[in-house]
Design a protein around this motif. Structure first.
Motif, PDB file in Angstrom:
ATOM      1  N   MET A   1      36.729  30.522  31.393  1.00  0.00           N
ATOM      2  CA  MET A   1      36.812  31.692  32.256  1.00  0.00           C
ATOM      3  C   MET A   1      38.285  31.981  32.546  1.00  0.00           C
ATOM      4  SD  MET A   1      34.605  32.303  35.584  1.00  0.00           S
ATOM      5  CE  MET A   1      34.797  33.711  36.557  1.00  0.00           C
ATOM      6  N   ASN A   2      39.005  32.410  31.530  1.00  0.00           N
ATOM      7  CA  ASN A   2      40.425  32.692  31.659  1.00  0.00           C
ATOM      8  C   ASN A   2      40.698  34.125  32.101  1.00  0.00           C
ATOM      9  OD1 ASN A   2      40.972  30.126  30.872  1.00  0.00           O
ATOM     10  ND2 ASN A   2      41.327  30.627  28.721  1.00  0.00           N
ATOM     11  N   GLU A   3      39.742  35.005  32.004  1.00  0.00           N
ATOM     12  CA  GLU A   3      39.942  36.414  32.357  1.00  0.00           C
ATOM     13  C   GLU A   3      39.106  36.779  33.572  1.00  0.00           C
ATOM     14  OE1 GLU A   3      39.735  39.493  29.464  1.00  0.00           O
ATOM     15  OE2 GLU A   3      40.324  38.130  27.886  1.00  0.00           O
ATOM     16  N   PHE A   4      39.665  37.719  34.365  1.00  0.00           N
ATOM     17  CA  PHE A   4      38.888  38.276  35.477  1.00  0.00           C
ATOM     18  C   PHE A   4      37.796  39.161  34.911  1.00  0.00           C
ATOM     19  CE2 PHE A   4      42.825  38.023  38.256  1.00  0.00           C
ATOM     20  CZ  PHE A   4      42.324  36.998  39.039  1.00  0.00           C
ATOM     21  N   PRO A   5      36.655  39.198  35.548  1.00  0.00           N
ATOM     22  CA  PRO A   5      35.628  40.143  35.122  1.00  0.00           C
ATOM     23  C   PRO A   5      36.165  41.573  35.263  1.00  0.00           C
ATOM     24  CG  PRO A   5      34.727  38.554  36.683  1.00  0.00           C
ATOM     25  CD  PRO A   5      36.206  38.347  36.624  1.00  0.00           C
ATOM     26  N   ARG A   6      35.665  42.463  34.449  1.00  0.00           N
ATOM     27  CA  ARG A   6      36.125  43.858  34.416  1.00  0.00           C
ATOM     28  C   ARG A   6      36.021  44.520  35.804  1.00  0.00           C
ATOM     29  NH1 ARG A   6      35.129  49.182  33.367  1.00  0.00           N
ATOM     30  NH2 ARG A   6      35.916  50.122  31.488  1.00  0.00           N
ATOM     31  N   THR A   7      34.940  44.291  36.525  1.00  0.00           N
ATOM     32  CA  THR A   7      34.748  44.885  37.850  1.00  0.00           C
ATOM     33  C   THR A   7      35.828  44.422  38.820  1.00  0.00           C
ATOM     34  OG1 THR A   7      32.369  44.885  37.455  1.00  0.00           O
ATOM     35  CG2 THR A   7      33.099  45.176  39.734  1.00  0.00           C
ATOM     36  N   LEU A   8      36.171  43.159  38.766  1.00  0.00           N
ATOM     37  CA  LEU A   8      37.204  42.625  39.650  1.00  0.00           C
ATOM     38  C   LEU A   8      38.575  43.223  39.311  1.00  0.00           C
ATOM     39  CD1 LEU A   8      37.724  40.783  41.993  1.00  0.00           C
ATOM     40  CD2 LEU A   8      37.970  38.870  40.403  1.00  0.00           C
ATOM     41  N   LYS A   9      38.826  43.434  38.026  1.00  0.00           N
ATOM     42  CA  LYS A   9      40.083  44.076  37.613  1.00  0.00           C
ATOM     43  C   LYS A   9      40.162  45.493  38.170  1.00  0.00           C
ATOM     44  CE  LYS A   9      40.784  41.669  33.230  1.00  0.00           C
ATOM     45  NZ  LYS A   9      40.832  41.828  31.775  1.00  0.00           N
ATOM     46  N   LEU A  10      39.088  46.259  38.035  1.00  0.00           N
ATOM     47  CA  LEU A  10      39.074  47.630  38.538  1.00  0.00           C
ATOM     48  C   LEU A  10      39.229  47.665  40.052  1.00  0.00           C
ATOM     49  CD1 LEU A  10      36.308  49.282  36.327  1.00  0.00           C
ATOM     50  CD2 LEU A  10      38.768  49.714  36.282  1.00  0.00           C
ATOM     51  N   LEU A  11      38.555  46.772  40.735  1.00  0.00           N
ATOM     52  CA  LEU A  11      38.661  46.699  42.190  1.00  0.00           C
ATOM     53  C   LEU A  11      40.097  46.386  42.606  1.00  0.00           C
ATOM     54  CD1 LEU A  11      37.285  46.728  44.965  1.00  0.00           C
ATOM     55  CD2 LEU A  11      36.811  44.282  44.635  1.00  0.00           C
ATOM     56  N   THR A  12      40.739  45.466  41.911  1.00  0.00           N
ATOM     57  CA  THR A  12      42.128  45.114  42.209  1.00  0.00           C
ATOM     58  C   THR A  12      43.045  46.316  41.997  1.00  0.00           C
ATOM     59  OG1 THR A  12      41.707  42.821  41.551  1.00  0.00           O
ATOM     60  CG2 THR A  12      44.013  43.534  41.637  1.00  0.00           C
ATOM     61  N   ILE A  13      42.859  47.050  40.931  1.00  0.00           N
ATOM     62  CA  ILE A  13      43.680  48.231  40.651  1.00  0.00           C
ATOM     63  C   ILE A  13      43.491  49.271  41.747  1.00  0.00           C
ATOM     64  CG2 ILE A  13      43.941  50.205  39.087  1.00  0.00           C
ATOM     65  CD1 ILE A  13      43.404  48.206  36.764  1.00  0.00           C
ATOM     66  N   TRP A  14      42.242  49.528  42.146  1.00  0.00           N
ATOM     67  CA  TRP A  14      41.977  50.512  43.204  1.00  0.00           C
ATOM     68  C   TRP A  14      42.567  50.072  44.539  1.00  0.00           C
ATOM     69  CZ3 TRP A  14      41.189  55.340  42.527  1.00  0.00           C
ATOM     70  CH2 TRP A  14      40.541  55.795  41.396  1.00  0.00           C
ATOM     71  N   LEU A  15      42.487  48.792  44.840  1.00  0.00           N
ATOM     72  CA  LEU A  15      43.084  48.291  46.080  1.00  0.00           C
ATOM     73  C   LEU A  15      44.607  48.454  46.060  1.00  0.00           C
ATOM     74  CD1 LEU A  15      40.983  45.075  46.823  1.00  0.00           C
ATOM     75  CD2 LEU A  15      41.079  47.178  48.175  1.00  0.00           C
ATOM     76  N   LEU A  16      45.228  48.181  44.930  1.00  0.00           N
ATOM     77  CA  LEU A  16      46.675  48.358  44.817  1.00  0.00           C
ATOM     78  C   LEU A  16      47.058  49.837  44.952  1.00  0.00           C
ATOM     79  CD1 LEU A  16      47.595  45.850  41.969  1.00  0.00           C
ATOM     80  CD2 LEU A  16      48.256  45.727  44.377  1.00  0.00           C
ATOM     81  N   LEU A  17      46.315  50.711  44.295  1.00  0.00           N
ATOM     82  CA  LEU A  17      46.593  52.146  44.410  1.00  0.00           C
ATOM     83  C   LEU A  17      46.395  52.626  45.850  1.00  0.00           C
ATOM     84  CD1 LEU A  17      44.987  53.560  41.130  1.00  0.00           C
ATOM     85  CD2 LEU A  17      47.417  53.475  41.727  1.00  0.00           C
ATOM     86  N   GLY A  18      45.338  52.172  46.489  1.00  0.00           N
ATOM     87  CA  GLY A  18      45.090  52.546  47.884  1.00  0.00           C
ATOM     88  C   GLY A  18      46.213  52.069  48.805  1.00  0.00           C
ATOM     89  N   THR A  19      46.691  50.860  48.562  1.00  0.00           N
ATOM     90  CA  THR A  19      47.791  50.323  49.363  1.00  0.00           C
ATOM     91  C   THR A  19      49.054  51.154  49.162  1.00  0.00           C
ATOM     92  OG1 THR A  19      46.864  48.093  49.220  1.00  0.00           O
ATOM     93  CG2 THR A  19      49.208  48.271  49.798  1.00  0.00           C
TER      94      THR A  19
END
Length: 159
Positions: free
Chosen positions: A1-19
């Motif tokens: 499990m070396n990669e984040f799941p796709r949903t977690l990646k998208l959530l992280t991107i949206w949180l960064l953009l929101g911030t």
């Protein structure tokens, strides 16, 4: 499990953009609240703030403050918390008429400076312990200046 799941990646991107959007809006609001003034020789021109008032940067005993220009205030007034931080000495008590009614206050002396090089040494100021908001620049200082208001600008100079 070396990669984040796709949903977690998208959530992280949206949180960064929101911030980033949040921080950008906060910076814009802070910039809008900053006093706008120009200094030309011995004349200071203040621009009305978004709150409809004129704000004048200055100092009280060396501490940077932003005064609210208040032609309805007889004397320059400081919040009690600021006076305590500055260690101002109580020189007497008095009743003060404010927009909110009569309050107990006290007097102290302070060195007041205004952007543009104006200095008022040993100025008697009124300290209101329960005062919220910025220090008020009152008529004790303003009457020493030549003031000309033209719409959203206030020009101040020594007479």
């Amino acid at each position: 499990m070396n990669e984040f799941p796709r949903t977690l990646k998208l959530l992280t991107i949206w949180l960064l953009l929101g911030t980033l959007v949040f921080l950008g809006v906060q910076a814009l609001l802070h910039e809008r609240q900053r006093p706008r003034l120009t200094i030309n020789g011995g004349q200071v021109t203040l621009q009305r703030g978004p709150d409809g008032h004129f704000h004048w940067p200055g100092t009280v005993d060396g501490r940077e403050v932003v005064f609210l220009v208040d032609t309805g205030a007889t004397t320059t007034a400081l919040p009690g918390a600021l006076a305590a931080q500055l260690g101002l000495r109580r020189e007497g008590t008095l009743q003060s008429q404010t927009a909110g009614g009569t309050v107990m206050a006290w007097q102290a002396r302070a060195e007041v400076g205004l952007a543009g090089g104006l200095r008022f040494s040993n100025l008697t100021v009124t300290v209101i312990d329960r005062m919220n908001g910025p220090p008020l620049l009152g008529m004790d200082v303003l009457k020493r200046l030549r003031l000309v208001q033209d719409g959203a600008t206030l020009q101040a100079s020594l007479p």
